[in-house]
Design an enzyme around this catalytic site. Structure first.
Site, mmCIF file in Angstrom:
data_model
loop_
_atom_site.group_PDB
_atom_site.id
_atom_site.type_symbol
_atom_site.label_atom_id
_atom_site.label_comp_id
_atom_site.label_asym_id
_atom_site.label_seq_id
_atom_site.Cartn_x
_atom_site.Cartn_y
_atom_site.Cartn_z
ATOM 1 N N GLU A 35 22.767 62.994 24.216
ATOM 2 C CA GLU A 35 24.175 62.586 24.136
ATOM 3 C C GLU A 35 24.396 61.655 22.954
ATOM 4 O O GLU A 35 23.616 60.719 22.730
ATOM 5 C CB GLU A 35 24.551 61.872 25.441
ATOM 6 C CG GLU A 35 25.923 62.216 25.941
ATOM 7 C CD GLU A 35 26.070 63.680 26.311
ATOM 8 O OE1 GLU A 35 26.563 64.447 25.454
ATOM 9 O OE2 GLU A 35 25.719 64.049 27.435
ATOM 10 N N HIS A 36 25.472 61.937 22.223
ATOM 11 C CA HIS A 36 25.822 61.190 21.013
ATOM 12 C C HIS A 36 24.727 61.293 19.959
ATOM 13 O O HIS A 36 24.531 60.388 19.154
ATOM 14 C CB HIS A 36 26.150 59.721 21.344
ATOM 15 C CG HIS A 36 27.454 59.596 22.093
ATOM 16 N ND1 HIS A 36 28.672 59.625 21.453
ATOM 17 C CD2 HIS A 36 27.720 59.497 23.414
ATOM 18 C CE1 HIS A 36 29.637 59.525 22.357
ATOM 19 N NE2 HIS A 36 29.089 59.454 23.560
ATOM 20 N N THR A 37 24.027 62.412 19.983
ATOM 21 C CA THR A 37 23.021 62.674 18.946
ATOM 22 C C THR A 37 23.536 63.700 17.935
ATOM 23 O O THR A 37 23.062 63.738 16.811
ATOM 24 C CB THR A 37 21.735 63.247 19.584
ATOM 25 O OG1 THR A 37 22.120 64.246 20.521
ATOM 26 C CG2 THR A 37 20.944 62.165 20.313
ATOM 27 N N GLY A 123 40.372 67.302 30.107
ATOM 28 C CA GLY A 123 40.030 65.885 29.979
ATOM 29 C C GLY A 123 38.888 65.437 30.867
ATOM 30 O O GLY A 123 38.741 64.254 31.143
ATOM 31 N N ALA A 124 38.057 66.368 31.325
ATOM 32 C CA ALA A 124 36.963 65.998 32.227
ATOM 33 C C ALA A 124 35.632 65.897 31.496
ATOM 34 O O ALA A 124 34.605 65.652 32.105
ATOM 35 C CB ALA A 124 36.861 67.013 33.361
ATOM 36 N N LEU A 126 34.236 68.424 29.925
ATOM 37 C CA LEU A 126 33.507 69.698 29.994
ATOM 38 C C LEU A 126 33.925 70.628 28.845
ATOM 39 O O LEU A 126 33.729 71.831 28.894
ATOM 40 C CB LEU A 126 33.750 70.381 31.345
ATOM 41 C CG LEU A 126 33.282 69.585 32.564
ATOM 42 C CD1 LEU A 126 33.639 70.306 33.856
ATOM 43 C CD2 LEU A 126 31.769 69.343 32.504
ATOM 44 N N SER A 128 36.975 71.477 27.474
ATOM 45 C CA SER A 128 38.077 72.430 27.524
ATOM 46 C C SER A 128 38.657 72.616 26.118
ATOM 47 O O SER A 128 39.020 73.730 25.739
ATOM 48 C CB SER A 128 39.155 71.955 28.498
ATOM 49 O OG SER A 128 39.589 70.657 28.165
ATOM 50 N N ASP A 179 29.788 70.846 21.245
ATOM 51 C CA ASP A 179 30.646 71.507 22.225
ATOM 52 C C ASP A 179 31.048 72.909 21.763
ATOM 53 O O ASP A 179 30.986 73.875 22.526
ATOM 54 C CB ASP A 179 31.915 70.674 22.471
ATOM 55 C CG ASP A 179 31.588 69.260 22.908
ATOM 56 O OD1 ASP A 179 30.420 69.006 23.241
ATOM 57 O OD2 ASP A 179 32.496 68.411 22.898
ATOM 58 N N TYR A 229 35.172 56.778 20.698
ATOM 59 C CA TYR A 229 34.255 57.753 20.111
ATOM 60 C C TYR A 229 34.070 57.543 18.602
ATOM 61 O O TYR A 229 32.942 57.435 18.113
ATOM 62 C CB TYR A 229 34.784 59.162 20.397
ATOM 63 C CG TYR A 229 33.846 60.261 19.978
ATOM 64 C CD1 TYR A 229 32.876 60.741 20.840
ATOM 65 C CD2 TYR A 229 33.915 60.812 18.708
ATOM 66 C CE1 TYR A 229 32.008 61.746 20.457
ATOM 67 C CE2 TYR A 229 33.052 61.814 18.314
ATOM 68 C CZ TYR A 229 32.109 62.284 19.193
ATOM 69 O OH TYR A 229 31.254 63.276 18.807
HETATM 70 C C1 GLA Z 1 31.854 64.918 22.728
HETATM 71 C C2 GLA Z 1 31.826 65.478 21.321
HETATM 72 C C3 GLA Z 1 30.428 66.049 20.993
HETATM 73 C C4 GLA Z 1 29.328 65.045 21.302
HETATM 74 C C5 GLA Z 1 29.508 64.436 22.695
HETATM 75 C C6 GLA Z 1 28.552 63.314 22.954
HETATM 76 O O1 GLA Z 1 31.678 65.920 23.678
HETATM 77 O O2 GLA Z 1 32.785 66.502 21.167
HETATM 78 O O3 GLA Z 1 30.399 66.460 19.646
HETATM 79 O O4 GLA Z 1 29.279 64.055 20.317
HETATM 80 O O5 GLA Z 1 30.819 63.950 22.895
HETATM 81 O O6 GLA Z 1 27.239 63.769 23.001
#
Ligand code: GLA
Length: 395
Positions: A35-37, A123-124, A126, A128, A179, A229
């Site tokens: 996550e956040h990589t 907005g969850a 996942l 969308s 995503d 973010y």
């Molecule tokens: C959101 C962003 C992704 C990613 C995640 C965190 O989903 O759209 O690019 O940075 O946060 O891992």
């Protein structure tokens, strides 16, 4: 909603004409770990879920794009020649951002009528929005290619990049590629081990016999744009600049090892920035270990790494919050839960847990009850299957 019903809705809105109505779909995703990589050139390990955005689409012979959705009253009429005008729409800007990026990439777009139907909660966390972007990109690029007589399949990795650029340049969220990539390239029963530095990837079979992936939604609404973010992203950039002076061969945090970080971390004087960087570098390491663990069917180790990931996102990256922490704490109290962590950007949204088959019902009941008692919100649970990525699903 089955396609016939969607077709009827489409005709109610746009009327009939000789042209065929087609259906394209692209799924949401849940990230298992990493996550956040992605925007740091690191590794991610998402799964495309069996929730998706479906677009019913029909070509027009002018340069107008019409947008509607089954769950909204909004109708958008946009001209392909004035795409700069729609950036501030409440709904429709993701789609029109995609059109803008496709034009910039050289696609000769044609007009079309589009009706969106989604099963991914908005907005969850996942994705969308990524699924809307990729489904739109696939639809518009397919129509453009056909109008030119080009018969080759649309390049889905390119569509993922177009979706990301739309979000960066048109919507104004500096997101990474995860995503959109997961939505475009998902594969049934597999996770995607993606190197965000060069987009090399492997589909890894989900060896999770006896366990399910359970998504728990905090139902705390969050919006990526409004969240911290972009701030996190720039903190990482600052941290990288400092380490880069000592490690000039590295082009991003994803190319810095834990050993190198330990050697030079004292140079990052700002503790917050040091923590952010430590999260990214340790998380990258956890992804590599997780892929190995899953390949060996070692669910226990996989779960342990998920818990470490959550703790790092809570303490070092500071993107969890009370709702996500509570869901994870309650999940881990259940005997038979291998691991649990927040997934996606954070600040609300969902957690992902690996839950033994025989305790899934107990999980939903107890976690739901305790979460409500502590937070005052009803959580929602989805037992999810890994599904396929973007594709045309019918005519
Ligand atoms: C959101 C962003 C992704 C990613 C995640 C965190 O989903 O759209 O690019 O940075 O946060 O891992």
């Amino acid at each position: 909603m089955i396609l016939d019903e969607l077709k009827n809705r489409f005709i109610d809105i746009y009327g009939e004409c000789g042209e065929e109505i087609r259906f394209f779909s692209s799924p949401g995703r849940v990230n298992l770990i990493g996550e956040h990589t992605d925007y740091n050139g690191g590794y991610v390990f998402p799964v495309a879920v069996d929730l998706s955005t479906i677009v019913a689409a029909r070509k027009r012979n002018d340069r107008q794009i019409n947008l509607a959705a089954t769950d909204l009253d909004i109708r958008v009429k946009a001209s392909l020649d004035e795409l700069d005008r729609y950036k501030n729409l409440d709904w429709g800007h993701y789609q029109l951002g995609v059109a803008d990026e496709l034009l910039k990439a050289g696609y000769d777009l044609i007009g079309c009528d589009l009706l969106y139907h989604g099963t991914i909660p908005y907005g969850a966390g996942l994705s969308s929005s990524a699924s809307i972007e990729v489904a739109t990109a696939l639809t518009l690029a397919t129509f453009a290619n056909e109008a030119k007589g080009i018969n080759t399949c649309v390049d889905l990795v390119e569509m993922a990049k177009i979706g990301q650029r739309a979000e960066n340049n048109y919507v104004g969220v500096n997101c990474g590629i995860m995503d959109q990539f997961a939505s475009a390239m998902g594969k049934k029963d597999h996770a995607i081990f993606l190197n965000c530095r060069d987009l090399s990837f492997k589909h890894v079979p989900l060896h999770m016999k006896g366990y399910k992936i359970v998504i728990s939604n905090t139902n705390k609404k969050r919006s990526l744009g409004a969240s911290k973010y972009n701030e996190r992203r720039s903190e990482c950039e600052k941290g990288f600049e400092i380490l880069h002076e000592k490690i000039p061969e590295a082009t991003c945090l994803g190319e810095i090892s834990y050993e190198q970080f330990n050697e030079y971390k004292h140079l990052i004087e700002n503790k917050t920035i040091r923590n952010r960087v430590e999260h990214v570098i340790s998380e990258d390491d956890r992804v590599l270990k997780s892929v190995k663990a899953l390949n060996n069917g070692n669910i226990e180790e996989f779960g342990r790494l998920m818990i470490e990931s959550h703790n790092s996102l809570r303490d070092l990256y500071e993107v969890t919050g009370n709702e996500l922490d509570t869901l994870v704490e309650e999940a881990l109290k259940i005997d038979g839960v291998a691991g649990s962590r927040m997934t996606g950007a954070g600040f609300g949204g969902c957690t992902v847990s690996i839950v033994r088959d025989d305790v899934v019902d107990e999980f939903k009941e107890k976690v739901g009850k305790n979460y409500y008692e502590r937070i005052g919100l009803n959580a929602t649970f989805y037992v999810c299957e890994a599904g396929d990525g973007a594709r045309e699903i019918g005519k």
